[in-house]
Design an enzyme around this catalytic site. Structure first.
Site, PDB file in Angstrom:
ATOM      1  N   ASP A  94       0.852  -1.185   0.000  1.00  0.00           N
ATOM      2  CA  ASP A  94       0.000   0.000   0.000  1.00  0.00           C
ATOM      3  C   ASP A  94       0.891   1.241   0.000  1.00  0.00           C
ATOM      4  O   ASP A  94       2.114   1.144   0.056  1.00  0.00           O
ATOM      5  CB  ASP A  94      -0.953  -0.019   1.191  1.00  0.00           C
ATOM      6  CG  ASP A  94      -0.227  -0.103   2.530  1.00  0.00           C
ATOM      7  OD1 ASP A  94       1.011   0.107   2.557  1.00  0.00           O
ATOM      8  OD2 ASP A  94      -0.882  -0.387   3.541  1.00  0.00           O
ATOM      9  N   SER A  95       0.281   2.407  -0.035  1.00  0.00           N
ATOM     10  CA  SER A  95       1.069   3.639  -0.185  1.00  0.00           C
ATOM     11  C   SER A  95       1.541   4.213   1.138  1.00  0.00           C
ATOM     12  O   SER A  95       2.402   5.093   1.161  1.00  0.00           O
ATOM     13  CB  SER A  95       0.236   4.696  -0.901  1.00  0.00           C
ATOM     14  OG  SER A  95      -0.838   5.128  -0.066  1.00  0.00           O
ATOM     15  N   GLY A  96       0.959   3.754   2.249  1.00  0.00           N
ATOM     16  CA  GLY A  96       1.223   4.355   3.548  1.00  0.00           C
ATOM     17  C   GLY A  96       0.223   5.430   3.908  1.00  0.00           C
ATOM     18  O   GLY A  96       0.175   5.899   5.044  1.00  0.00           O
ATOM     19  N   GLY A  97      -0.610   5.825   2.937  1.00  0.00           N
ATOM     20  CA  GLY A  97      -1.556   6.911   3.170  1.00  0.00           C
ATOM     21  C   GLY A  97      -2.562   6.624   4.262  1.00  0.00           C
ATOM     22  O   GLY A  97      -2.814   7.473   5.126  1.00  0.00           O
ATOM     23  N   PHE A  98      -3.153   5.427   4.255  1.00  0.00           N
ATOM     24  CA  PHE A  98      -4.182   5.116   5.244  1.00  0.00           C
ATOM     25  C   PHE A  98      -3.622   5.198   6.656  1.00  0.00           C
ATOM     26  O   PHE A  98      -4.261   5.754   7.559  1.00  0.00           O
ATOM     27  CB  PHE A  98      -4.765   3.724   4.995  1.00  0.00           C
ATOM     28  CG  PHE A  98      -5.819   3.328   5.997  1.00  0.00           C
ATOM     29  CD1 PHE A  98      -7.114   3.782   5.874  1.00  0.00           C
ATOM     30  CD2 PHE A  98      -5.507   2.523   7.088  1.00  0.00           C
ATOM     31  CE1 PHE A  98      -8.090   3.443   6.803  1.00  0.00           C
ATOM     32  CE2 PHE A  98      -6.463   2.173   8.020  1.00  0.00           C
ATOM     33  CZ  PHE A  98      -7.761   2.636   7.873  1.00  0.00           C
ATOM     34  N   ASP A 148      -2.601   8.588  -1.407  1.00  0.00           N
ATOM     35  CA  ASP A 148      -3.910   9.241  -1.420  1.00  0.00           C
ATOM     36  C   ASP A 148      -4.295   9.636  -0.010  1.00  0.00           C
ATOM     37  O   ASP A 148      -3.668   9.227   0.959  1.00  0.00           O
ATOM     38  CB  ASP A 148      -4.972   8.303  -2.003  1.00  0.00           C
ATOM     39  CG  ASP A 148      -5.215   7.101  -1.103  1.00  0.00           C
ATOM     40  OD1 ASP A 148      -4.232   6.559  -0.543  1.00  0.00           O
ATOM     41  OD2 ASP A 148      -6.377   6.695  -0.942  1.00  0.00           O
ATOM     42  N   GLN A 190     -11.319   7.808  -4.736  1.00  0.00           N
ATOM     43  CA  GLN A 190     -11.904   8.298  -3.488  1.00  0.00           C
ATOM     44  C   GLN A 190     -13.182   9.071  -3.815  1.00  0.00           C
ATOM     45  O   GLN A 190     -13.658   9.037  -4.941  1.00  0.00           O
ATOM     46  CB  GLN A 190     -10.895   9.182  -2.738  1.00  0.00           C
ATOM     47  CG  GLN A 190      -9.676   8.437  -2.196  1.00  0.00           C
ATOM     48  CD  GLN A 190     -10.013   7.543  -0.994  1.00  0.00           C
ATOM     49  OE1 GLN A 190     -11.136   7.547  -0.478  1.00  0.00           O
ATOM     50  NE2 GLN A 190      -9.028   6.769  -0.545  1.00  0.00           N
ATOM     51  N   GLY A 217     -11.538   4.390   0.694  1.00  0.00           N
ATOM     52  CA  GLY A 217     -12.516   5.125   1.477  1.00  0.00           C
ATOM     53  C   GLY A 217     -13.723   4.330   1.890  1.00  0.00           C
ATOM     54  O   GLY A 217     -14.740   4.893   2.309  1.00  0.00           O
ATOM     55  N   ASP A 267      -8.558  -7.218   0.209  1.00  0.00           N
ATOM     56  CA  ASP A 267      -7.586  -7.484   1.268  1.00  0.00           C
ATOM     57  C   ASP A 267      -8.146  -6.996   2.591  1.00  0.00           C
ATOM     58  O   ASP A 267      -9.009  -6.113   2.621  1.00  0.00           O
ATOM     59  CB  ASP A 267      -6.264  -6.763   1.003  1.00  0.00           C
ATOM     60  CG  ASP A 267      -6.301  -5.322   1.514  1.00  0.00           C
ATOM     61  OD1 ASP A 267      -5.756  -5.066   2.601  1.00  0.00           O
ATOM     62  OD2 ASP A 267      -6.903  -4.456   0.845  1.00  0.00           O
ATOM     63  N   CYS A 305     -14.017 -27.645   6.314  1.00  0.00           N
ATOM     64  CA  CYS A 305     -12.730 -27.020   6.029  1.00  0.00           C
ATOM     65  C   CYS A 305     -11.616 -28.067   6.046  1.00  0.00           C
ATOM     66  O   CYS A 305     -11.600 -28.964   6.896  1.00  0.00           O
ATOM     67  CB  CYS A 305     -12.435 -25.928   7.054  1.00  0.00           C
ATOM     68  SG  CYS A 305     -10.858 -25.080   6.801  1.00  0.00           S
ATOM     69  N   CYS A 307      -8.267 -27.064   6.091  1.00  0.00           N
ATOM     70  CA  CYS A 307      -7.031 -26.363   6.408  1.00  0.00           C
ATOM     71  C   CYS A 307      -6.188 -27.186   7.385  1.00  0.00           C
ATOM     72  O   CYS A 307      -6.657 -28.165   7.982  1.00  0.00           O
ATOM     73  CB  CYS A 307      -7.327 -24.980   6.997  1.00  0.00           C
ATOM     74  SG  CYS A 307      -7.892 -24.994   8.723  1.00  0.00           S
ATOM     75  N   CYS A 310      -7.844 -27.545  10.850  1.00  0.00           N
ATOM     76  CA  CYS A 310      -9.027 -28.418  10.909  1.00  0.00           C
ATOM     77  C   CYS A 310      -8.676 -29.884  10.665  1.00  0.00           C
ATOM     78  O   CYS A 310      -9.338 -30.786  11.187  1.00  0.00           O
ATOM     79  CB  CYS A 310     -10.074 -27.946   9.900  1.00  0.00           C
ATOM     80  SG  CYS A 310     -10.908 -26.413  10.395  1.00  0.00           S
ATOM     81  N   HIS A 336      -6.703 -20.924   9.930  1.00  0.00           N
ATOM     82  CA  HIS A 336      -8.074 -21.297   9.570  1.00  0.00           C
ATOM     83  C   HIS A 336      -8.831 -20.126   8.941  1.00  0.00           C
ATOM     84  O   HIS A 336      -9.470 -20.282   7.889  1.00  0.00           O
ATOM     85  CB  HIS A 336      -8.850 -21.791  10.789  1.00  0.00           C
ATOM     86  CG  HIS A 336     -10.305 -21.959  10.495  1.00  0.00           C
ATOM     87  ND1 HIS A 336     -10.812 -23.040   9.803  1.00  0.00           N
ATOM     88  CD2 HIS A 336     -11.369 -21.137  10.730  1.00  0.00           C
ATOM     89  CE1 HIS A 336     -12.111 -22.896   9.638  1.00  0.00           C
ATOM     90  NE2 HIS A 336     -12.472 -21.747  10.199  1.00  0.00           N
TER      91      HIS A 336
END
Length: 377
Positions: A94-98, A148, A190, A217, A267, A305, A307, A310, A336
Protein backbone atom coordinates in the site's frame (compact mmCIF):
# COMPACT_ATOMS: atom_id res chain seq x y z
CA UNK A 1 3.43 -3.23 -18.95
CA UNK A 2 4.51 -6.43 -20.65
CA UNK A 3 4.90 -8.30 -17.31
CA UNK A 4 1.54 -7.17 -15.89
CA UNK A 5 -1.89 -7.33 -17.44
CA UNK A 6 -5.42 -8.41 -16.64
CA UNK A 7 -7.13 -11.05 -18.74
CA UNK A 8 -10.92 -11.03 -18.41
CA UNK A 9 -11.95 -14.65 -19.02
CA UNK A 10 -15.67 -14.71 -18.20
CA UNK A 11 -18.50 -12.40 -17.15
CA UNK A 12 -21.29 -13.85 -15.02
CA UNK A 13 -24.58 -13.64 -16.89
CA UNK A 14 -26.87 -12.32 -14.14
CA UNK A 15 -24.61 -9.93 -12.25
CA UNK A 16 -21.72 -9.05 -14.56
CA UNK A 17 -19.23 -10.37 -11.97
CA UNK A 18 -15.85 -11.15 -13.51
CA UNK A 19 -13.53 -14.13 -13.57
CA UNK A 20 -10.05 -13.25 -14.72
CA UNK A 21 -6.34 -13.95 -14.68
CA UNK A 22 -3.96 -11.31 -13.35
CA UNK A 23 -0.52 -11.77 -14.90
CA UNK A 24 2.35 -10.50 -12.73
CA UNK A 25 6.16 -10.79 -12.77
CA UNK A 26 5.94 -13.39 -9.98
CA UNK A 27 3.17 -15.52 -11.40
CA UNK A 28 -0.42 -15.58 -12.62
CA UNK A 29 -3.31 -15.35 -10.15
CA UNK A 30 -7.04 -15.93 -10.51
CA UNK A 31 -9.66 -13.35 -9.62
CA UNK A 32 -11.78 -12.59 -7.67
CA UNK A 33 -9.26 -13.20 -4.90
CA UNK A 34 -8.62 -12.41 -1.27
CA UNK A 35 -5.12 -11.20 -0.39
CA UNK A 36 -3.78 -11.87 3.14
CA UNK A 37 -2.16 -8.86 4.80
CA UNK A 38 1.43 -9.12 5.99
CA UNK A 39 1.82 -5.70 7.60
CA UNK A 40 5.39 -6.16 8.79
CA UNK A 41 6.44 -8.38 5.85
CA UNK A 42 4.75 -11.33 7.55
CA UNK A 43 1.16 -12.54 7.77
CA UNK A 44 0.79 -12.79 11.54
CA UNK A 45 0.99 -16.40 12.69
CA UNK A 46 1.44 -17.89 9.19
CA UNK A 47 4.83 -18.66 7.70
CA UNK A 48 5.43 -18.20 3.94
CA UNK A 49 5.69 -21.92 3.19
CA UNK A 50 2.26 -22.41 4.80
CA UNK A 51 0.82 -19.60 2.64
CA UNK A 52 1.98 -21.52 -0.44
CA UNK A 53 0.36 -24.70 0.88
CA UNK A 54 -2.86 -22.76 1.47
CA UNK A 55 -2.77 -21.62 -2.18
CA UNK A 56 -2.56 -17.99 -1.23
CA UNK A 57 -1.95 -15.82 -4.28
CA UNK A 58 -1.02 -12.17 -3.68
CA UNK A 59 0.22 -11.11 -0.21
CA UNK A 60 0.32 -7.51 1.05
CA UNK A 61 2.96 -5.64 3.00
CA UNK A 62 2.71 -2.20 4.57
CA UNK A 63 4.80 0.67 3.22
CA UNK A 64 4.47 2.92 6.27
CA UNK A 65 5.49 0.33 8.84
CA UNK A 66 8.36 -1.11 6.77
CA UNK A 67 9.65 2.40 6.07
CA UNK A 68 9.90 3.04 9.82
CA UNK A 69 11.20 -0.44 10.71
CA UNK A 70 13.45 -2.00 9.49
CA UNK A 71 13.70 0.69 6.78
CA UNK A 72 13.16 0.37 3.05
CA UNK A 73 16.94 0.60 2.60
CA UNK A 74 17.34 -2.64 4.57
CA UNK A 75 14.72 -4.40 2.44
CA UNK A 76 16.33 -3.12 -0.76
CA UNK A 77 19.75 -4.34 0.39
CA UNK A 78 18.22 -7.76 1.12
CA UNK A 79 17.11 -7.99 -2.52
CA UNK A 80 13.57 -6.68 -2.09
CA UNK A 81 10.55 -7.98 -0.21
CA UNK A 82 10.39 -11.30 -2.04
CA UNK A 83 13.86 -12.22 -0.82
CA UNK A 84 13.53 -10.52 2.56
CA UNK A 85 10.37 -12.40 3.58
CA UNK A 86 10.99 -15.53 1.46
CA UNK A 87 7.66 -15.27 -0.33
CA UNK A 88 8.14 -15.71 -4.05
CA UNK A 89 4.57 -15.24 -5.21
CA UNK A 90 3.17 -11.83 -6.18
CA UNK A 91 3.35 -9.07 -3.55
CA UNK A 92 1.49 -5.78 -3.14
CA UNK A 93 2.38 -2.75 -1.03
CA UNK A 94 0.00 0.00 0.00
CA UNK A 95 1.07 3.64 -0.18
CA UNK A 96 1.22 4.36 3.55
CA UNK A 97 -1.56 6.91 3.17
CA UNK A 98 -4.18 5.12 5.24
CA UNK A 99 -1.82 4.68 8.20
CA UNK A 100 -0.72 8.32 8.06
CA UNK A 101 -4.24 9.70 7.87
CA UNK A 102 -5.40 7.45 10.70
CA UNK A 103 -3.02 9.38 12.98
CA UNK A 104 -5.62 12.17 13.25
CA UNK A 105 -4.26 15.21 15.11
CA UNK A 106 -0.72 13.84 14.93
CA UNK A 107 -0.47 14.78 11.23
CA UNK A 108 -0.76 17.90 9.07
CA UNK A 109 -1.83 17.73 5.43
CA UNK A 110 -0.26 20.16 2.96
CA UNK A 111 -0.20 20.25 -0.82
CA UNK A 112 3.36 18.91 -0.88
CA UNK A 113 2.51 15.95 1.37
CA UNK A 114 1.82 15.03 4.97
CA UNK A 115 3.84 15.98 8.04
CA UNK A 116 3.47 13.74 11.08
CA UNK A 117 5.28 12.20 14.01
CA UNK A 118 6.52 8.65 14.29
CA UNK A 119 4.45 6.41 16.55
CA UNK A 120 7.73 4.75 17.55
CA UNK A 121 9.79 7.65 18.91
CA UNK A 122 7.84 10.82 18.14
CA UNK A 123 10.34 12.02 15.53
CA UNK A 124 9.15 14.34 12.75
CA UNK A 125 8.46 12.64 9.42
CA UNK A 126 7.24 13.69 5.98
CA UNK A 127 5.53 11.53 3.36
CA UNK A 128 4.75 12.76 -0.14
CA UNK A 129 3.59 11.04 -3.35
CA UNK A 130 7.18 10.95 -4.56
CA UNK A 131 8.53 9.59 -1.26
CA UNK A 132 5.85 6.89 -1.15
CA UNK A 133 6.81 5.75 -4.65
CA UNK A 134 10.51 5.78 -3.75
CA UNK A 135 9.88 3.59 -0.69
CA UNK A 136 7.69 1.18 -2.64
CA UNK A 137 10.26 0.90 -5.41
CA UNK A 138 12.86 0.00 -2.79
CA UNK A 139 10.50 -2.60 -1.30
CA UNK A 140 10.04 -4.09 -4.78
CA UNK A 141 6.48 -5.44 -4.74
CA UNK A 142 4.75 -6.39 -7.99
CA UNK A 143 1.84 -4.01 -7.37
CA UNK A 144 2.17 -0.63 -5.66
CA UNK A 145 -0.35 2.07 -4.71
CA UNK A 146 -0.69 5.78 -5.34
CA UNK A 147 -0.41 8.05 -2.30
CA UNK A 148 -3.91 9.24 -1.42
CA UNK A 149 -5.93 10.71 1.41
CA UNK A 150 -8.43 8.34 2.97
CA UNK A 151 -10.87 10.93 4.28
CA UNK A 152 -12.99 10.04 7.33
CA UNK A 153 -16.65 9.02 7.29
CA UNK A 154 -18.80 11.03 7.59
CA UNK A 155 -17.18 13.95 5.83
CA UNK A 156 -18.57 17.21 4.44
CA UNK A 157 -18.97 17.54 0.70
CA UNK A 158 -16.64 20.55 0.51
CA UNK A 159 -13.85 18.80 2.39
CA UNK A 160 -14.23 15.65 0.32
CA UNK A 161 -14.12 17.60 -2.93
CA UNK A 162 -10.90 19.33 -1.93
CA UNK A 163 -9.49 15.99 -0.79
CA UNK A 164 -10.36 14.23 -4.06
CA UNK A 165 -8.84 17.01 -6.14
CA UNK A 166 -5.63 16.93 -4.08
CA UNK A 167 -5.49 13.13 -4.27
CA UNK A 168 -5.75 13.35 -8.07
CA UNK A 169 -2.84 15.79 -8.16
CA UNK A 170 -0.89 13.44 -5.90
CA UNK A 171 -1.73 10.50 -8.20
CA UNK A 172 -0.22 12.36 -11.16
CA UNK A 173 2.89 13.27 -9.15
CA UNK A 174 3.31 9.64 -8.10
CA UNK A 175 2.85 8.46 -11.66
CA UNK A 176 5.51 10.92 -12.86
CA UNK A 177 7.90 9.73 -10.14
CA UNK A 178 7.42 6.03 -10.86
CA UNK A 179 10.39 4.53 -12.72
CA UNK A 180 10.41 0.75 -12.20
CA UNK A 181 8.86 -0.93 -15.23
CA UNK A 182 8.34 -4.27 -13.45
CA UNK A 183 5.94 -2.72 -10.92
CA UNK A 184 2.28 -1.92 -11.61
CA UNK A 185 1.16 1.35 -10.02
CA UNK A 186 -2.57 1.49 -9.22
CA UNK A 187 -4.66 4.63 -8.94
CA UNK A 188 -7.03 4.92 -5.95
CA UNK A 189 -10.63 6.13 -6.34
CA UNK A 190 -11.90 8.30 -3.49
CA UNK A 191 -14.99 10.45 -3.05
CA UNK A 192 -16.69 9.15 0.06
CA UNK A 193 -20.45 8.74 -0.22
CA UNK A 194 -20.78 11.40 -2.92
CA UNK A 195 -21.58 9.84 -6.31
CA UNK A 196 -20.42 12.84 -8.36
CA UNK A 197 -17.07 12.91 -6.55
CA UNK A 198 -16.63 9.17 -7.11
CA UNK A 199 -17.27 9.83 -10.80
CA UNK A 200 -14.81 12.74 -10.83
CA UNK A 201 -12.12 10.62 -9.18
CA UNK A 202 -12.65 7.47 -11.26
CA UNK A 203 -12.86 9.21 -14.64
CA UNK A 204 -9.79 11.37 -13.98
CA UNK A 205 -7.76 8.35 -12.89
CA UNK A 206 -8.98 6.37 -15.91
CA UNK A 207 -7.70 9.15 -18.16
CA UNK A 208 -4.27 8.74 -16.50
CA UNK A 209 -4.27 5.13 -17.74
CA UNK A 210 -3.04 3.28 -14.66
CA UNK A 211 -2.60 -0.51 -15.08
CA UNK A 212 -5.12 -1.08 -12.28
CA UNK A 213 -7.48 0.75 -9.93
CA UNK A 214 -8.25 0.58 -6.24
CA UNK A 215 -11.45 1.71 -4.56
CA UNK A 216 -10.61 3.45 -1.31
CA UNK A 217 -12.52 5.12 1.48
CA UNK A 218 -14.76 2.14 2.25
CA UNK A 219 -15.05 0.07 5.41
CA UNK A 220 -14.23 3.13 7.53
CA UNK A 221 -17.38 3.08 9.65
CA UNK A 222 -20.11 3.54 7.07
CA UNK A 223 -23.21 1.28 6.95
CA UNK A 224 -23.18 -1.67 4.55
CA UNK A 225 -25.65 -0.12 2.12
CA UNK A 226 -23.53 3.03 1.91
CA UNK A 227 -20.38 0.98 1.28
CA UNK A 228 -22.02 -1.01 -1.50
CA UNK A 229 -23.25 2.21 -3.10
CA UNK A 230 -19.71 3.63 -2.93
CA UNK A 231 -18.51 0.57 -4.86
CA UNK A 232 -21.26 0.95 -7.48
CA UNK A 233 -20.53 4.66 -7.86
CA UNK A 234 -16.84 3.92 -8.49
CA UNK A 235 -16.85 0.78 -10.63
CA UNK A 236 -19.19 2.12 -13.30
CA UNK A 237 -16.57 4.70 -14.36
CA UNK A 238 -13.53 2.40 -14.41
CA UNK A 239 -12.16 0.72 -17.55
CA UNK A 240 -13.40 -2.81 -18.09
CA UNK A 241 -10.03 -4.31 -19.04
CA UNK A 242 -8.16 -3.28 -15.86
CA UNK A 243 -8.23 -5.00 -12.43
CA UNK A 244 -10.35 -3.48 -9.64
CA UNK A 245 -9.20 -3.71 -6.05
CA UNK A 246 -11.47 -2.99 -3.06
CA UNK A 247 -9.16 -1.97 -0.23
CA UNK A 248 -9.48 -3.08 3.39
CA UNK A 249 -12.54 -5.31 3.02
CA UNK A 250 -12.55 -8.89 4.36
CA UNK A 251 -15.93 -9.67 5.91
CA UNK A 252 -17.12 -12.84 4.10
CA UNK A 253 -20.37 -11.36 2.76
CA UNK A 254 -18.50 -8.32 1.47
CA UNK A 255 -16.37 -10.53 -0.78
CA UNK A 256 -19.54 -11.90 -2.36
CA UNK A 257 -21.25 -8.51 -2.63
CA UNK A 258 -18.05 -6.97 -3.99
CA UNK A 259 -17.69 -9.67 -6.64
CA UNK A 260 -21.31 -9.13 -7.68
CA UNK A 261 -20.38 -5.48 -8.26
CA UNK A 262 -17.35 -6.31 -10.41
CA UNK A 263 -14.50 -6.30 -7.86
CA UNK A 264 -11.49 -8.51 -8.61
CA UNK A 265 -9.24 -8.10 -5.54
CA UNK A 266 -9.82 -7.80 -1.79
CA UNK A 267 -7.59 -7.48 1.27
CA UNK A 268 -8.04 -7.08 5.00
CA UNK A 269 -6.31 -7.73 8.34
CA UNK A 270 -9.66 -9.03 9.65
CA UNK A 271 -9.04 -12.82 9.52
CA UNK A 272 -5.81 -12.75 11.54
CA UNK A 273 -6.88 -9.90 13.83
CA UNK A 274 -10.11 -11.53 15.00
CA UNK A 275 -8.40 -14.94 15.20
CA UNK A 276 -6.04 -13.64 17.85
CA UNK A 277 -9.12 -12.89 19.98
CA UNK A 278 -10.68 -16.30 19.42
CA UNK A 279 -13.20 -15.43 16.67
CA UNK A 280 -13.41 -17.96 13.85
CA UNK A 281 -15.13 -17.99 10.48
CA UNK A 282 -17.05 -21.17 9.70
CA UNK A 283 -19.66 -22.25 7.17
CA UNK A 284 -22.22 -21.99 10.00
CA UNK A 285 -21.22 -18.44 10.89
CA UNK A 286 -19.08 -16.86 13.58
CA UNK A 287 -17.60 -19.17 16.23
CA UNK A 288 -16.15 -17.87 19.50
CA UNK A 289 -13.60 -20.39 20.76
CA UNK A 290 -13.82 -18.86 24.25
CA UNK A 291 -17.27 -20.40 24.69
CA UNK A 292 -17.41 -22.97 27.49
CA UNK A 293 -19.22 -25.49 25.30
CA UNK A 294 -16.06 -26.09 23.26
CA UNK A 295 -14.09 -27.27 26.29
CA UNK A 296 -15.14 -30.88 25.56
CA UNK A 297 -15.61 -30.52 21.79
CA UNK A 298 -13.17 -32.84 20.03
CA UNK A 299 -14.29 -31.99 16.49
CA UNK A 300 -12.60 -29.61 13.99
CA UNK A 301 -13.35 -25.91 13.89
CA UNK A 302 -15.32 -26.47 10.66
CA UNK A 303 -16.21 -29.91 9.31
CA UNK A 304 -16.21 -28.51 5.75
CA UNK A 305 -12.73 -27.02 6.03
CA UNK A 306 -9.56 -28.87 5.08
CA UNK A 307 -7.03 -26.36 6.41
CA UNK A 308 -4.04 -27.49 8.47
CA UNK A 309 -5.80 -26.58 11.74
CA UNK A 310 -9.03 -28.42 10.91
CA UNK A 311 -7.24 -31.52 9.62
CA UNK A 312 -5.05 -31.92 12.68
CA UNK A 313 -6.59 -30.28 15.77
CA UNK A 314 -9.85 -30.02 17.68
CA UNK A 315 -11.83 -27.14 19.11
CA UNK A 316 -11.05 -28.39 22.63
CA UNK A 317 -7.30 -28.27 22.02
CA UNK A 318 -7.37 -24.91 20.24
CA UNK A 319 -9.57 -23.47 23.01
CA UNK A 320 -7.03 -24.71 25.57
CA UNK A 321 -4.18 -23.03 23.68
CA UNK A 322 -6.14 -19.80 23.39
CA UNK A 323 -7.05 -19.76 27.07
CA UNK A 324 -3.39 -20.22 27.93
CA UNK A 325 -2.39 -17.49 25.46
CA UNK A 326 -0.17 -19.90 23.55
CA UNK A 327 1.24 -18.59 20.26
CA UNK A 328 0.47 -21.88 18.51
CA UNK A 329 -3.24 -21.41 19.17
CA UNK A 330 -3.23 -17.95 17.59
CA UNK A 331 -1.37 -19.38 14.61
CA UNK A 332 -3.85 -22.24 14.11
CA UNK A 333 -6.83 -19.88 14.27
CA UNK A 334 -5.16 -17.41 11.88
CA UNK A 335 -4.44 -20.22 9.41
CA UNK A 336 -8.07 -21.30 9.57
CA UNK A 337 -9.57 -17.82 9.05
CA UNK A 338 -7.26 -16.96 6.16
CA UNK A 339 -7.95 -20.35 4.57
CA UNK A 340 -11.69 -19.73 4.94
CA UNK A 341 -11.46 -16.53 2.88
CA UNK A 342 -9.10 -18.09 0.32
CA UNK A 343 -11.55 -20.99 -0.10
CA UNK A 344 -14.51 -18.60 -0.24
CA UNK A 345 -12.75 -16.70 -3.03
CA UNK A 346 -12.34 -19.94 -4.99
CA UNK A 347 -16.02 -20.76 -4.45
CA UNK A 348 -16.90 -17.29 -5.75
CA UNK A 349 -14.70 -17.81 -8.81
CA UNK A 350 -16.36 -21.15 -9.54
CA UNK A 351 -19.81 -19.60 -9.15
CA UNK A 352 -18.90 -16.78 -11.53
CA UNK A 353 -17.54 -19.21 -14.15
CA UNK A 354 -20.72 -21.31 -13.88
CA UNK A 355 -23.13 -18.31 -13.91
CA UNK A 356 -24.63 -19.06 -10.49
CA UNK A 357 -23.27 -16.34 -8.22
CA UNK A 358 -26.66 -15.20 -6.87
CA UNK A 359 -27.56 -18.81 -6.15
CA UNK A 360 -24.25 -19.19 -4.31
CA UNK A 361 -24.93 -16.03 -2.30
CA UNK A 362 -28.32 -17.36 -1.18
CA UNK A 363 -26.85 -20.73 -0.16
CA UNK A 364 -24.01 -19.01 1.72
CA UNK A 365 -26.42 -16.79 3.66
CA UNK A 366 -28.71 -19.71 4.47
CA UNK A 367 -25.76 -21.48 6.10
CA UNK A 368 -23.74 -18.57 7.45
CA UNK A 369 -26.59 -16.40 8.70
CA UNK A 370 -28.20 -13.26 7.34
CA UNK A 371 -27.12 -11.22 10.38
CA UNK A 372 -23.69 -10.94 8.76
CA UNK A 373 -25.05 -7.76 7.14
CA UNK A 374 -26.00 -6.19 10.47
CA UNK A 375 -22.71 -6.61 12.35
CA UNK A 376 -19.04 -6.56 11.67
CA UNK A 377 -17.40 -9.93 12.03
Amino acid sequence: MKDFWFELKHREKETGARYGILHTPHGDVETPMFMPVGTQATVKGIWPEMLHQMKSQVVLANTYHLWLRPGDDVVKMAGGLHQFMNYHGPLLTDSGGFQVFSLGKMRKIEEEGVYFRSYIDGSKLFLSPEKSIEIQENLGADIIMSFDECAPYPCSYDYMKRSVERTLRWAKRGQDAHRKENQALFGIVQGGEYADLRKLSATALSDMDFPGYSIGGTSVGEPKDVMYQMIDDSVKWLPDHKPRYLMGVGNPIDLIEGAIRGIDMFDCVLPTRVARHGALMTHQGRLNINNEKYKYDFTPIDEKCSCYACKNYTKAYIRHLHKEDEIFGKSLMSIHNVQFLLDLSKEIRDAVKEDRLLEFKKKFLDEYGHNVYERAF
